[in-house]
Write a protein that holds these residues in place. Structure first.
Motif, mmCIF file in Angstrom:
data_model
loop_
_atom_site.group_PDB
_atom_site.id
_atom_site.type_symbol
_atom_site.label_atom_id
_atom_site.label_comp_id
_atom_site.label_asym_id
_atom_site.label_seq_id
_atom_site.Cartn_x
_atom_site.Cartn_y
_atom_site.Cartn_z
ATOM 1 N N TYR A 145 17.859 11.146 -21.987
ATOM 2 C CA TYR A 145 16.588 10.608 -21.492
ATOM 3 C C TYR A 145 16.444 10.887 -19.997
ATOM 4 O O TYR A 145 15.408 11.367 -19.542
ATOM 5 C CB TYR A 145 16.515 9.106 -21.773
ATOM 6 C CG TYR A 145 15.331 8.441 -21.125
ATOM 7 C CD1 TYR A 145 14.063 8.532 -21.692
ATOM 8 C CD2 TYR A 145 15.474 7.730 -19.938
ATOM 9 C CE1 TYR A 145 12.973 7.935 -21.090
ATOM 10 C CE2 TYR A 145 14.389 7.126 -19.328
ATOM 11 C CZ TYR A 145 13.145 7.232 -19.908
ATOM 12 O OH TYR A 145 12.071 6.650 -19.312
ATOM 13 N N ARG A 189 13.595 13.274 -18.156
ATOM 14 C CA ARG A 189 12.690 12.709 -17.139
ATOM 15 C C ARG A 189 12.854 13.428 -15.809
ATOM 16 O O ARG A 189 11.876 13.734 -15.130
ATOM 17 C CB ARG A 189 12.946 11.213 -16.963
ATOM 18 C CG ARG A 189 12.599 10.357 -18.159
ATOM 19 C CD ARG A 189 11.146 10.136 -18.297
ATOM 20 N NE ARG A 189 10.700 9.406 -17.107
ATOM 21 C CZ ARG A 189 9.448 9.292 -16.738
ATOM 22 N NH1 ARG A 189 8.508 9.848 -17.445
ATOM 23 N NH2 ARG A 189 9.125 8.626 -15.661
ATOM 24 N N GLU A 194 10.031 15.640 -13.899
ATOM 25 C CA GLU A 194 9.626 15.306 -12.530
ATOM 26 C C GLU A 194 9.776 16.519 -11.602
ATOM 27 O O GLU A 194 8.899 16.797 -10.779
ATOM 28 C CB GLU A 194 10.485 14.146 -12.023
ATOM 29 C CG GLU A 194 9.968 13.485 -10.785
ATOM 30 C CD GLU A 194 10.755 12.235 -10.452
ATOM 31 O OE1 GLU A 194 10.965 12.013 -9.254
ATOM 32 O OE2 GLU A 194 11.165 11.496 -11.369
ATOM 33 N N THR A 237 4.166 11.039 -11.434
ATOM 34 C CA THR A 237 5.266 11.119 -12.402
ATOM 35 C C THR A 237 5.602 9.773 -12.992
ATOM 36 O O THR A 237 6.703 9.503 -13.378
ATOM 37 C CB THR A 237 6.531 11.703 -11.731
ATOM 38 O OG1 THR A 237 6.875 10.853 -10.644
ATOM 39 C CG2 THR A 237 6.311 13.119 -11.278
#
Length: 158
Positions: free
Chosen positions: A133, A137, A141, A157
């Motif tokens: 995860y 992410r 970003e 973001t």
């Protein structure tokens, strides 16, 4: 529970504690104890696969869980860099690979089980999920930051 909350040092410190105990057993500094697989636990810790280049694998796990605890603590600070999250995710995935190798090795190579090694592998599986995860992410970003740099617009973001 949010995935990022699992990046807190708690799970890593649990893995560190279990691996630290196993390292002390492998180094023969303390007598080993396994709550479910008494002789199996000894067989696993004494097997040739329990050493990597002569170093007990549990010592490598101690280092990895410690690194995950340290980097995971930084990854949750406000305004954190996506590269810190990328580092945490990478460390967590490496721990997951090691944990899964432990399970596969016990099942197909050693043919014996160590409940404490399996507990550390379970912690590794949880960290691997959180690491995946955090990696996705962070990469998302970073990609958005690169897009905003190339076209001159700011992207959120959140």
């Amino acid at each position: 529970m949010k995935a990022a909350s699992a990046a807190r040092p708690g799970p890593s410190l649990l893995g560190l504690t279990i691996s630290g105990y196993l390292a002390l057993v492998q180094l023969r500094l303390i007598a080993g104890w396994d709550p479910f697989f008494a002789s199996g636990g000894r067989a696993v810790l004494a097997s040739p696969t329990a050493r990597v280049g002569g170093i007990p694998d549990s010592l490598l796990a101690v280092a990895a869980f410690l690194l995950a605890a340290l980097v995971g603590g930084f990854a949750l600070r406000p305004g954190r860099s996506p590269f810190i999250r990328l580092a945490f995710g990478s460390v967590a995935l490496c721990i997951w690979v090691g944990g899964m190798a432990t399970v596969v090795g016990q099942a197909f190579v050693i043919h014996a089980w160590s409940s404490l090694s399996l507990a550390a592998a379970a912690v590794a599986a949880g960290l691997g999920a959180v690491g995946t995860y955090e990696l996705s992410r962070a990469l998302e970003e970073i990609e958005l930051d690169e897009e905003s740099d190339s076209d001159g617009t700011a992207h959120s973001t959140s």
